[in-house]
Design an enzyme around this catalytic site. Sequence first.
Site, mmCIF file in Angstrom:
data_model
loop_
_atom_site.group_PDB
_atom_site.id
_atom_site.type_symbol
_atom_site.label_atom_id
_atom_site.label_comp_id
_atom_site.label_asym_id
_atom_site.label_seq_id
_atom_site.Cartn_x
_atom_site.Cartn_y
_atom_site.Cartn_z
ATOM 1 N N SER A 124 30.585 41.729 55.459
ATOM 2 C CA SER A 124 31.225 41.169 54.266
ATOM 3 C C SER A 124 30.396 40.036 53.660
ATOM 4 O O SER A 124 30.830 39.377 52.728
ATOM 5 C CB SER A 124 32.629 40.666 54.620
ATOM 6 O OG SER A 124 32.592 39.795 55.735
ATOM 7 N N THR A 157 58.441 42.648 13.110
ATOM 8 C CA THR A 157 59.026 43.383 14.226
ATOM 9 C C THR A 157 58.654 44.833 13.969
ATOM 10 O O THR A 157 58.554 45.257 12.813
ATOM 11 C CB THR A 157 60.567 43.241 14.302
ATOM 12 O OG1 THR A 157 61.137 43.888 13.159
ATOM 13 C CG2 THR A 157 61.015 41.776 14.325
ATOM 14 N N HIS A 158 58.366 45.548 15.033
ATOM 15 C CA HIS A 158 57.893 46.937 14.920
ATOM 16 C C HIS A 158 56.604 47.018 14.091
ATOM 17 O O HIS A 158 56.331 48.053 13.483
ATOM 18 C CB HIS A 158 58.955 47.851 14.302
ATOM 19 C CG HIS A 158 60.314 47.705 14.916
ATOM 20 N ND1 HIS A 158 60.734 48.431 16.001
ATOM 21 C CD2 HIS A 158 61.346 46.864 14.608
ATOM 22 C CE1 HIS A 158 61.964 48.078 16.327
ATOM 23 N NE2 HIS A 158 62.362 47.109 15.499
ATOM 24 N N SER A 185 26.874 45.961 13.822
ATOM 25 C CA SER A 185 26.628 47.342 14.214
ATOM 26 C C SER A 185 25.141 47.640 14.098
ATOM 27 O O SER A 185 24.469 47.137 13.193
ATOM 28 C CB SER A 185 27.424 48.278 13.299
ATOM 29 O OG SER A 185 26.860 49.574 13.310
ATOM 30 N N LYS A 237 28.916 45.934 8.930
ATOM 31 C CA LYS A 237 29.965 45.699 9.914
ATOM 32 C C LYS A 237 29.988 44.272 10.482
ATOM 33 O O LYS A 237 28.960 43.665 10.723
ATOM 34 C CB LYS A 237 29.827 46.669 11.098
ATOM 35 C CG LYS A 237 30.195 48.098 10.800
ATOM 36 C CD LYS A 237 31.626 48.291 10.334
ATOM 37 C CE LYS A 237 32.645 47.971 11.406
ATOM 38 N NZ LYS A 237 32.632 48.974 12.492
ATOM 39 N N ASN A 264 32.278 42.843 13.639
ATOM 40 C CA ASN A 264 33.264 43.272 14.625
ATOM 41 C C ASN A 264 33.761 42.113 15.491
ATOM 42 O O ASN A 264 33.033 41.155 15.734
ATOM 43 C CB ASN A 264 32.668 44.346 15.548
ATOM 44 C CG ASN A 264 32.278 45.601 14.781
ATOM 45 O OD1 ASN A 264 32.889 45.933 13.764
ATOM 46 N ND2 ASN A 264 31.250 46.282 15.246
ATOM 47 N N GLU A 287 38.116 42.437 21.458
ATOM 48 C CA GLU A 287 38.261 43.772 22.054
ATOM 49 C C GLU A 287 38.073 43.719 23.561
ATOM 50 O O GLU A 287 38.797 44.361 24.327
ATOM 51 C CB GLU A 287 37.290 44.749 21.397
ATOM 52 C CG GLU A 287 37.684 45.070 19.955
ATOM 53 C CD GLU A 287 36.618 45.869 19.232
ATOM 54 O OE1 GLU A 287 36.191 46.906 19.742
ATOM 55 O OE2 GLU A 287 36.204 45.430 18.134
ATOM 56 N N TYR A 313 46.466 40.560 62.031
ATOM 57 C CA TYR A 313 45.256 40.839 61.255
ATOM 58 C C TYR A 313 44.820 42.293 61.397
ATOM 59 O O TYR A 313 44.891 42.880 62.473
ATOM 60 C CB TYR A 313 44.094 39.926 61.704
ATOM 61 C CG TYR A 313 42.814 40.222 60.941
ATOM 62 C CD1 TYR A 313 42.571 39.666 59.688
ATOM 63 C CD2 TYR A 313 41.855 41.099 61.459
ATOM 64 C CE1 TYR A 313 41.411 39.962 58.975
ATOM 65 C CE2 TYR A 313 40.700 41.401 60.753
ATOM 66 C CZ TYR A 313 40.481 40.829 59.517
ATOM 67 O OH TYR A 313 39.346 41.126 58.809
ATOM 68 N N GLN A 332 39.913 42.489 54.837
ATOM 69 C CA GLN A 332 38.609 42.093 54.292
ATOM 70 C C GLN A 332 38.500 42.537 52.832
ATOM 71 O O GLN A 332 37.705 41.986 52.076
ATOM 72 C CB GLN A 332 37.485 42.721 55.131
ATOM 73 C CG GLN A 332 36.100 42.365 54.683
ATOM 74 C CD GLN A 332 35.053 42.693 55.741
ATOM 75 O OE1 GLN A 332 34.981 42.069 56.783
ATOM 76 N NE2 GLN A 332 34.260 43.726 55.481
ATOM 77 N N LYS A 373 39.020 40.201 49.107
ATOM 78 C CA LYS A 373 38.187 39.175 48.467
ATOM 79 C C LYS A 373 37.577 39.569 47.136
ATOM 80 O O LYS A 373 37.638 38.807 46.162
ATOM 81 C CB LYS A 373 37.082 38.743 49.429
ATOM 82 C CG LYS A 373 37.642 37.952 50.593
ATOM 83 C CD LYS A 373 36.629 37.660 51.654
ATOM 84 C CE LYS A 373 37.348 37.344 52.947
ATOM 85 N NZ LYS A 373 38.102 38.514 53.504
HETATM 86 N N1 ARG Z 1 35.107 39.439 57.380
HETATM 87 C C1 ARG Z 1 36.396 39.412 57.924
HETATM 88 C C2 ARG Z 1 37.422 39.423 56.793
HETATM 89 O O1 ARG Z 1 37.055 39.174 55.696
HETATM 90 C C3 ARG Z 1 36.585 38.186 58.738
HETATM 91 C C4 ARG Z 1 37.611 38.318 59.820
HETATM 92 C C5 ARG Z 1 37.119 39.206 60.865
HETATM 93 N N2 ARG Z 1 38.056 39.285 61.938
HETATM 94 C C6 ARG Z 1 38.023 40.267 62.819
HETATM 95 N N3 ARG Z 1 38.912 40.266 63.756
HETATM 96 N N4 ARG Z 1 37.121 41.223 62.760
HETATM 97 O O2 ARG Z 1 38.583 39.698 56.987
#
Ligand code: ARG
Length: 492
Positions: free
Chosen positions: A38, A170-171, A292, A298, A300, A305, A332, A337, A340
């Site tokens: 990660s 409205t509408h 354009s 043009k 724009n 948009e 967990y 993971q 993120k």
């Molecule tokens: N890279 C992992 C995550 O984002 C970190 C936690 C990893 N924990 C584990 N038990 N493998 O979730």
Amino acid sequence: MMTVNNDSDRTSPTGSSKAWGGRFADVPDARLEAFNASVAFDVRMIREDIRGSIAHARMLGACGIIAPDEATTLERGLWQVLDEYDRGEFALTIADEDVHTGVERRLREITGTVAGKLHTGRSRNDQVANDHRFWARRQLVLVADGLVAFGEALLTLAEQYPEAIMPGYTHLQRAQPVLVAHHLQAYVEMLLRDLERVRQAWKRTNVLVLGSSALAGTSYPIDREMVAQDLGYEGITMNSLDGVSDRDFVLDALYACSLIGMHISRLSEEIILWSSGEFRFLELADRFSTGSSIMPQKKNADIAELGRGKSGRLYGNLMAMLTIAKGLPLAYNKDMQEDKEGLQDSFDTILALLDVFPPMMQSARFNVDVMAAAAVADFTLATDAADVLAKQGVPFREAHQVIGSLVARCIAEGITFADLSDEQWADIHPVFAEERPPVDVWTSVSSRNIIGGTAPDQVEATRAGQHVALLEARYWVVDRLRVDNQLFERNA
Ligand code: ARG
């Protein structure tokens, strides 16, 4: 401070560099490493990871779990890792797996075996949750900052057109005249709710998870309150299983971003419509417009948009996380993971929108004459005419009928209310012999003089309240950023 590179704390018979290598008889396959890692995205939390480890090391020392000089060595080493990272001298690699093990790897290179004591009473499970909250809460503050700037830009624009009138719809059919400022300030109301949502998300995010360890808490006599205080958290999670597996804070933020994006998409749609030849209400500044490659004439509204289109990815990130979290057993799971990149993308998207929309709006110009003409067209004062009757005791439903037939007659004859003589009005209803309905939009707008209405005094009063609310939010932002920045001052 020890500076030797000592690997004696690795116990893997295979020589695996993994933090978990000890129980394995073989090194990881390169494809597993690439798929599992990660680092590419959790590197964005490296400052928070390091600062979180500093708080953990300080606390381990203070509680006598490690020796005070060991804690000092760890803290100094961690600050050095941060400095090296900031100077571009230290980078994470795929073999590091994630930011947590990468930082620890570099710490070990700097301090030697004592680095192996940092992870006492801690797990990557609570570490990653801590890093993510720590990082997300700052992003939420930055979003709040952008919302304040956007709100102020809209109010500045509204103040430049205190008397401009446009058709309210409205509408998407002309309905009743409203002040342009009233219309703009409707968006400020949305932004104020967005600010509230962001601050609520921040509050639920700003809670210390560390101490949950892998899932069950820890048997070391750690001091969670001390860590919470050191890291500026307002509270502490009360259940270790929930602590490591709760991703509600991610969803809160994704939802808050989705709604901001939705509000921006609504405004964007209006900007696009108003900039069209069909409306001609608004002229965007050239420096916030595009052209354009083939049609030389043009101009724009690309930013608007994109502002309309960005809601797609914001909703997508929200749906993705809802789907990831659904059905996950405690505590967990590696699925987490996946929490993120979507959040990073949503924050990046919102911050980019909030960077460009304020100056684009503030530099736009309204065609007040075109808007005023449109505001009175299509019998937008018909409700006012019916109200004249109703205020003299005619049941509103009957008044509605009378004016409805009048509108139909005018359309058939190709005239407007303004073309009708006093005698004609008196013929339509005896009440009109005494009082003619308004035929100018200003009278109509001014008459809507109740809290929340479009009368100029009300709009001005509401605007003053919006300024105050934005200012209060601005103070909050400044305060939060100050606290956050202080955490990264040495010997803080
Ligand atoms: N890279 C992992 C995550 O984002 C970190 C936690 C990893 N924990 C584990 N038990 N493998 O979730």
